[in-house]
Design a protein around this motif. Structure first.
Motif, PDB file in Angstrom:
ATOM      1  N   TYR A 104       2.889  16.478  -5.121  1.00 16.67           N
ATOM      2  CA  TYR A 104       3.986  15.652  -5.622  1.00 16.67           C
ATOM      3  C   TYR A 104       3.769  15.293  -7.092  1.00 16.67           C
ATOM      4  CZ  TYR A 104       7.593  12.106  -5.774  1.00 16.67           C
ATOM      5  OH  TYR A 104       8.696  11.386  -6.107  1.00 16.67           O
ATOM      6  N   ASP A 105       2.527  14.986  -7.483  1.00 22.86           N
ATOM      7  CA  ASP A 105       2.225  14.725  -8.891  1.00 22.86           C
ATOM      8  C   ASP A 105       2.528  15.949  -9.748  1.00 22.86           C
ATOM      9  OD1 ASP A 105       1.450  12.158  -8.318  1.00 22.86           O
ATOM     10  OD2 ASP A 105      -0.708  12.627  -8.287  1.00 22.86           O
ATOM     11  N   LEU A 106       2.189  17.133  -9.262  1.00 23.78           N
ATOM     12  CA  LEU A 106       2.493  18.368  -9.984  1.00 23.78           C
ATOM     13  C   LEU A 106       4.003  18.559 -10.118  1.00 23.78           C
ATOM     14  CD1 LEU A 106       1.475  20.992 -11.281  1.00 23.78           C
ATOM     15  CD2 LEU A 106       1.588  22.012  -9.004  1.00 23.78           C
ATOM     16  N   TYR A 107       4.743  18.285  -9.053  1.00 24.00           N
ATOM     17  CA  TYR A 107       6.203  18.398  -9.079  1.00 24.00           C
ATOM     18  C   TYR A 107       6.801  17.453 -10.120  1.00 24.00           C
ATOM     19  CZ  TYR A 107      11.013  17.590  -7.640  1.00 24.00           C
ATOM     20  OH  TYR A 107      12.372  17.419  -7.636  1.00 24.00           O
ATOM     21  N   ILE A 108       6.353  16.210 -10.146  1.00 24.03           N
ATOM     22  CA  ILE A 108       6.852  15.238 -11.117  1.00 24.03           C
ATOM     23  C   ILE A 108       6.534  15.692 -12.534  1.00 24.03           C
ATOM     24  CG2 ILE A 108       6.580  12.869 -11.959  1.00 24.03           C
ATOM     25  CD1 ILE A 108       8.207  13.050  -9.434  1.00 24.03           C
ATOM     26  N   HIS A 109       5.331  16.209 -12.745  1.00 22.08           N
ATOM     27  CA  HIS A 109       4.940  16.696 -14.069  1.00 22.08           C
ATOM     28  C   HIS A 109       5.825  17.862 -14.506  1.00 22.08           C
ATOM     29  CE1 HIS A 109       2.427  17.718 -17.465  1.00 22.08           C
ATOM     30  NE2 HIS A 109       2.352  18.963 -17.013  1.00 22.08           N
ATOM     31  N   LEU A 110       6.090  18.800 -13.604  1.00 21.09           N
ATOM     32  CA  LEU A 110       6.932  19.953 -13.945  1.00 21.09           C
ATOM     33  C   LEU A 110       8.367  19.543 -14.248  1.00 21.09           C
ATOM     34  CD1 LEU A 110       5.699  22.637 -11.407  1.00 21.09           C
ATOM     35  CD2 LEU A 110       5.351  22.606 -13.867  1.00 21.09           C
ATOM     36  N   ASN A 125      -6.316  15.144   5.676  1.00 18.11           N
ATOM     37  CA  ASN A 125      -6.346  15.603   4.295  1.00 18.11           C
ATOM     38  C   ASN A 125      -4.946  15.978   3.781  1.00 18.11           C
ATOM     39  OD1 ASN A 125      -6.010  17.900   5.792  1.00 18.11           O
ATOM     40  ND2 ASN A 125      -7.420  19.141   4.602  1.00 18.11           N
ATOM     41  N   PHE A 126      -3.924  15.975   4.646  1.00 13.97           N
ATOM     42  CA  PHE A 126      -2.567  16.281   4.196  1.00 13.97           C
ATOM     43  C   PHE A 126      -2.058  15.246   3.196  1.00 13.97           C
ATOM     44  CE2 PHE A 126      -1.243  18.855   8.191  1.00 13.97           C
ATOM     45  CZ  PHE A 126      -1.990  19.920   7.717  1.00 13.97           C
ATOM     46  N   GLY A 127      -2.501  14.006   3.321  1.00 18.64           N
ATOM     47  CA  GLY A 127      -2.072  12.961   2.386  1.00 18.64           C
ATOM     48  C   GLY A 127      -2.524  13.242   0.970  1.00 18.64           C
ATOM     49  N   VAL A 128      -3.788  13.669   0.832  1.00 22.36           N
ATOM     50  CA  VAL A 128      -4.325  13.994  -0.498  1.00 22.36           C
ATOM     51  C   VAL A 128      -3.625  15.227  -1.064  1.00 22.36           C
ATOM     52  CG1 VAL A 128      -6.406  14.669  -1.754  1.00 22.36           C
ATOM     53  CG2 VAL A 128      -6.552  12.981   0.072  1.00 22.36           C
ATOM     54  N   GLN A 129      -3.420  16.228  -0.227  1.00 23.37           N
ATOM     55  CA  GLN A 129      -2.745  17.446  -0.683  1.00 23.37           C
ATOM     56  C   GLN A 129      -1.307  17.151  -1.092  1.00 23.37           C
ATOM     57  OE1 GLN A 129      -3.136  20.159   2.574  1.00 23.37           O
ATOM     58  NE2 GLN A 129      -5.293  20.587   2.148  1.00 23.37           N
ATOM     59  N   PHE A 130      -0.603  16.352  -0.302  1.00 23.76           N
ATOM     60  CA  PHE A 130       0.778  16.011  -0.624  1.00 23.76           C
ATOM     61  C   PHE A 130       0.857  15.227  -1.929  1.00 23.76           C
ATOM     62  CE2 PHE A 130       4.407  13.131  -0.414  1.00 23.76           C
ATOM     63  CZ  PHE A 130       5.437  14.048  -0.282  1.00 23.76           C
ATOM     64  N   SER A 131      -0.065  14.291  -2.131  1.00 27.50           N
ATOM     65  CA  SER A 131      -0.071  13.507  -3.373  1.00 27.50           C
ATOM     66  C   SER A 131      -0.291  14.402  -4.581  1.00 27.50           C
ATOM     67  CB  SER A 131      -1.151  12.433  -3.318  1.00 27.50           C
ATOM     68  OG  SER A 131      -0.854  11.504  -2.320  1.00 27.50           O
ATOM     69  N   CYS A 182       0.839  -1.180   0.000  1.00 26.64           N
ATOM     70  CA  CYS A 182       0.000   0.000   0.000  1.00 26.64           C
ATOM     71  C   CYS A 182       0.891   1.252   0.000  1.00 26.64           C
ATOM     72  CB  CYS A 182      -0.917  -0.020   1.209  1.00 26.64           C
ATOM     73  SG  CYS A 182      -2.004   1.392   1.301  1.00 26.64           S
ATOM     74  N   PRO A 183       0.785   2.114  -0.992  1.00 30.49           N
ATOM     75  CA  PRO A 183       1.654   3.285  -1.051  1.00 30.49           C
ATOM     76  C   PRO A 183       1.421   4.286   0.074  1.00 30.49           C
ATOM     77  CG  PRO A 183       0.280   3.121  -3.027  1.00 30.49           C
ATOM     78  CD  PRO A 183      -0.068   1.982  -2.134  1.00 30.49           C
ATOM     79  N   ARG A 184       0.271   4.267   0.717  1.00 31.26           N
ATOM     80  CA  ARG A 184       0.000   5.240   1.780  1.00 31.26           C
ATOM     81  C   ARG A 184       0.777   4.917   3.056  1.00 31.26           C
ATOM     82  NH1 ARG A 184      -3.452   9.029   1.596  1.00 31.26           N
ATOM     83  NH2 ARG A 184      -4.072   8.913   3.762  1.00 31.26           N
ATOM     84  N   LEU A 185       1.321   3.710   3.153  1.00 33.01           N
ATOM     85  CA  LEU A 185       2.075   3.371   4.351  1.00 33.01           C
ATOM     86  C   LEU A 185       3.333   4.220   4.466  1.00 33.01           C
ATOM     87  CD1 LEU A 185       1.770  -0.507   4.412  1.00 33.01           C
ATOM     88  CD2 LEU A 185       0.583   1.146   5.838  1.00 33.01           C
ATOM     89  N   GLY A 186       3.918   4.623   3.348  1.00 37.13           N
ATOM     90  CA  GLY A 186       5.119   5.432   3.394  1.00 37.13           C
ATOM     91  C   GLY A 186       4.835   6.916   3.467  1.00 37.13           C
ATOM     92  N   VAL A 187       3.707   7.356   2.965  1.00 37.87           N
ATOM     93  CA  VAL A 187       3.402   8.786   2.906  1.00 37.87           C
ATOM     94  C   VAL A 187       2.989   9.320   4.279  1.00 37.87           C
ATOM     95  CG1 VAL A 187       1.840  10.503   1.905  1.00 37.87           C
ATOM     96  CG2 VAL A 187       2.775   8.701   0.476  1.00 37.87           C
TER      97      VAL A 187
END
Length: 91
Positions: free
Chosen positions: A33-39, A24-30, A1-6
């Motif tokens: 992070y997706d935006l960072y990877i895209h950029l 809700n910090f988990g959803v915001q961080f995800s 489960c990827p949420r175990l590390g986040v």
């Protein structure tokens, strides 16, 4: 489960900043992070385009492995030894 590390990572960040952890910090961080990877990927692609390195075989055409150099030496009986096991069999 990827949420175990986040979640533990976010709890550690919250502890460092002195902020109470919220679910809700988990959803915001995800999302961030997706935006960072895209950029970073779009910047990498722009750099490759500006350096004219977009052809699929660019690396193959522009590399020169040292084991392929021939400087007028007499040919060796074994030209090259390769392994596909991480070079463990050559040790």
């Amino acid at each position: 489960c990827p949420r175990l590390g986040v979640q533990p990572f976010l709890r550690g960040l919250c502890d460092l900043q002195g902020v109470c952890f919220k679910n809700n910090f988990g959803v915001q961080f995800s999302s961030v992070y997706d935006l960072y990877i895209h950029l970073t990927e779009s910047v990498r692609l722009r750099v490759l385009i500006s350096l004219d390195r977009t052809t699929p075989n660019w690396r193959l055409l522009n590399t020169c492995p040292p084991c392929q150099y021939e400087v007028g030496e007499e040919p060796q009986p074994i030209r090259m030894m390769l392994t596909v096991d991480g070079n463990n069999s050559l040790k």
